[in-house]
Design a protein around this motif. Structure first.
Motif, short mmCIF file in Angstrom:
data_model
loop_
_atom_site.label_atom_id
_atom_site.label_comp_id
_atom_site.label_asym_id
_atom_site.label_seq_id
_atom_site.Cartn_x
_atom_site.Cartn_y
_atom_site.Cartn_z
N PHE A 155 35.63 -21.44 -66.92
CA PHE A 155 34.34 -21.86 -66.38
C PHE A 155 34.30 -23.37 -66.23
O PHE A 155 34.88 -24.11 -67.01
CB PHE A 155 33.21 -21.39 -67.31
CG PHE A 155 33.31 -19.93 -67.64
CD1 PHE A 155 32.81 -18.97 -66.78
CD2 PHE A 155 33.94 -19.51 -68.81
CE1 PHE A 155 32.93 -17.61 -67.07
CE2 PHE A 155 34.06 -18.17 -69.11
CZ PHE A 155 33.56 -17.22 -68.24
N GLN A 183 35.24 -19.82 -62.52
CA GLN A 183 33.84 -19.57 -62.16
C GLN A 183 33.04 -20.86 -62.24
O GLN A 183 32.99 -21.50 -63.29
CB GLN A 183 33.24 -18.52 -63.07
CG GLN A 183 31.79 -18.18 -62.75
CD GLN A 183 31.24 -17.11 -63.66
OE1 GLN A 183 31.98 -16.29 -64.20
NE2 GLN A 183 29.92 -17.10 -63.84
N LEU A 187 29.74 -22.82 -62.64
CA LEU A 187 28.45 -22.60 -63.26
C LEU A 187 27.40 -23.53 -62.64
O LEU A 187 27.69 -24.68 -62.32
CB LEU A 187 28.52 -22.89 -64.77
CG LEU A 187 29.54 -22.10 -65.60
CD1 LEU A 187 29.48 -22.55 -67.05
CD2 LEU A 187 29.30 -20.61 -65.48
N TYR A 192 31.39 -13.98 -71.12
CA TYR A 192 32.20 -15.18 -70.98
C TYR A 192 33.58 -15.06 -71.61
O TYR A 192 34.27 -16.05 -71.80
CB TYR A 192 31.46 -16.38 -71.57
CG TYR A 192 30.19 -16.72 -70.82
CD1 TYR A 192 30.24 -17.18 -69.52
CD2 TYR A 192 28.95 -16.54 -71.42
CE1 TYR A 192 29.07 -17.47 -68.81
CE2 TYR A 192 27.77 -16.83 -70.73
CZ TYR A 192 27.85 -17.29 -69.43
OH TYR A 192 26.69 -17.57 -68.73
#
Length: 390
Positions: free
Chosen positions: A15, A340, A342, A368
């Motif tokens: 992330f 990913q 955020l 997560y």
């Protein structure tokens, strides 16, 4: 006998937050982050990630391709330890399925811990040439939301297998190092947020580089002309450049251009991951080797390590024939591109959802979970780790 880095692996959480988004949310000109600091993206570690999981995931890139029976030493260099007594290295040993007949421990000296581990491993292999050593530099840099250091956060790990006759790079016996007791950056035991005197720390970083570089030249007779590239500890990508500028006038304009080009390639991964403290210098090395098509076997690379508090060291390595065969350039680029993104609001939620500084049980948010090794939670004050199917 030549000793050095035989394998290299890296890992960063799945992330990230885009620093353009963060700048806009904080009411700052994005160019202050992207150009002024030199950062584009920042890895965000969920509570299922710590230095153990990240270190094990970094080593997993090569652990199945080596003879693990030869590993006699495992060192974790970190300033984000999970326990004040037990080292994360012994948990990494178990997760990776390494033999029990291994010496394991953890080293702490701010961002210098990875280099301390590397040099200790080099000495170990010199005394035990039939053995190898696993060195992991892993950290999560946290300064707090809306803090002055927020833009220089990040998370990740670099794993290095140290051996005789290494496949990637020798570590030359030419280190120059120095230590001074200063308060430029520290983290009290009651918090996971670092305290820093930003301007003073930058000044000390540059001063340490100038001092060890001058002494290195005196002791070795080498100059910048002898190096194909110089790698720096990178809390943010412009930091190393500030120190490098003090030495570059020593060489011709053409050589300056070549060295600056190599420097930019060494910052590619750091620009996208952020600050990983003990692993930052070695993340720069991985980035250089995987993004610079000009470095080749026989090239001498400079390495400047700095850990606040403070310790600085300059040493060199020499690239080995066929080193590129043992890198993971395509996989690393694909992984960074697949992460990913955020939103700022979600980044803030993930940042605040952390393993508590208390005796309470805790469960990591399953949405997560990523990577081969994860922290699923805490039960009865014991961290629970799990290997997930690949």
């Amino acid at each position: 006998m030549q000793i050095g880095i035989d394998r290299l692996g890296m890992y960063s959480p799945h992330f990230f937050v885009d620093l353009k988004d963060l700048a806009e949310a904080r009411g700052v000109d994005p160019n202050k982050f992207i150009i002024g600091i030199g950062q584009s993206e920042q890895a965000v570690a969920p509570s299922s990630e710590d230095v153990v999981t990240m270190g094990a995931n970094a080593a997993a890139e090569f652990i199945d391709d080596i003879d693990t029976s030869k590993v006699g030493l495992v060192i974790l260099g970190t300033e984000t330890g999970i326990d004040a007594s037990k080292s994360g290295a012994v948990i990494i040993q178990r997760l990776l399925g390494l033999p029990e007949w291994v010496r394991t421990y953890e080293i702490k000296q701010a961002c210098y811990g990875g280099t301390a581990g590397l040099m200790t491993a080099r000495d170990y292999v010199a005394a035990h040439p039939d053995k190898t050593a696993l060195v992991i530099a892993a950290d999560i840099a946290r300064y707090g939301l809306n803090s002055g250091g927020e833009v220089t956060q990040g998370a990740g790990a670099v794993a290095m297998l140290i051996s005789a006759n290494p496949a990637i790079m020798t570590i030359n016996d030419d280190s120059v190092f120095m230590s001074r007791d200063i308060m430029d950056f520290w983290r009290p035991v009651y918090t996971d947020l670092a305290l820093a005197k930003g301007k003073y720390s930058t000044e000390q970083y540059i001063k340490f580089f100038d001092d060890v570089w001058a002494r290195y030249q005196q002791q070795t007779g080498l100059t910048l002309d002898d190096f194909a590239a110089v790698n720096f500890h990178l809390p943010y990508t412009k930091m190393g450049l500030k120190a490098f500028w003090t030495a570059l006038p020593e060489v011709s304009e053409d050589k300056q251009t070549a060295l600056l080009d190599a420097y930019q390639e060494s910052t590619v991964y750091s620009r996208r991951i952020g600050n990983i403290y003990t692993g930052s210098l070695y993340l720069g090395l991985v980035s250089l080797l995987e993004n610079d098509g000009h470095v080749q076997a026989g090239d001498r690379l400079g390495m400047f390590s700095y850990g606040s508090g403070a310790v600085g060291e300059f040493f060199s390595g020499e690239l080995q024939e066929g080193f590129a065969r043992f890198l993971h350039a395509d996989a690393h680029r694909e992984y960074l591109d697949s992460r990913q993104r955020l939103s700022v609001a979600e980044y803030e939620r993930v940042f605040n959802n952390k393993v508590p500084y208390s005796a309470d049980d805790y469960s990591a948010d399953p949405q997560y979970l990523s990577g081969r090794y994860v922290l699923t939670g805490v039960e009865n004050q014991e961290r629970q780790y799990e290997e997930r199917p690949e």
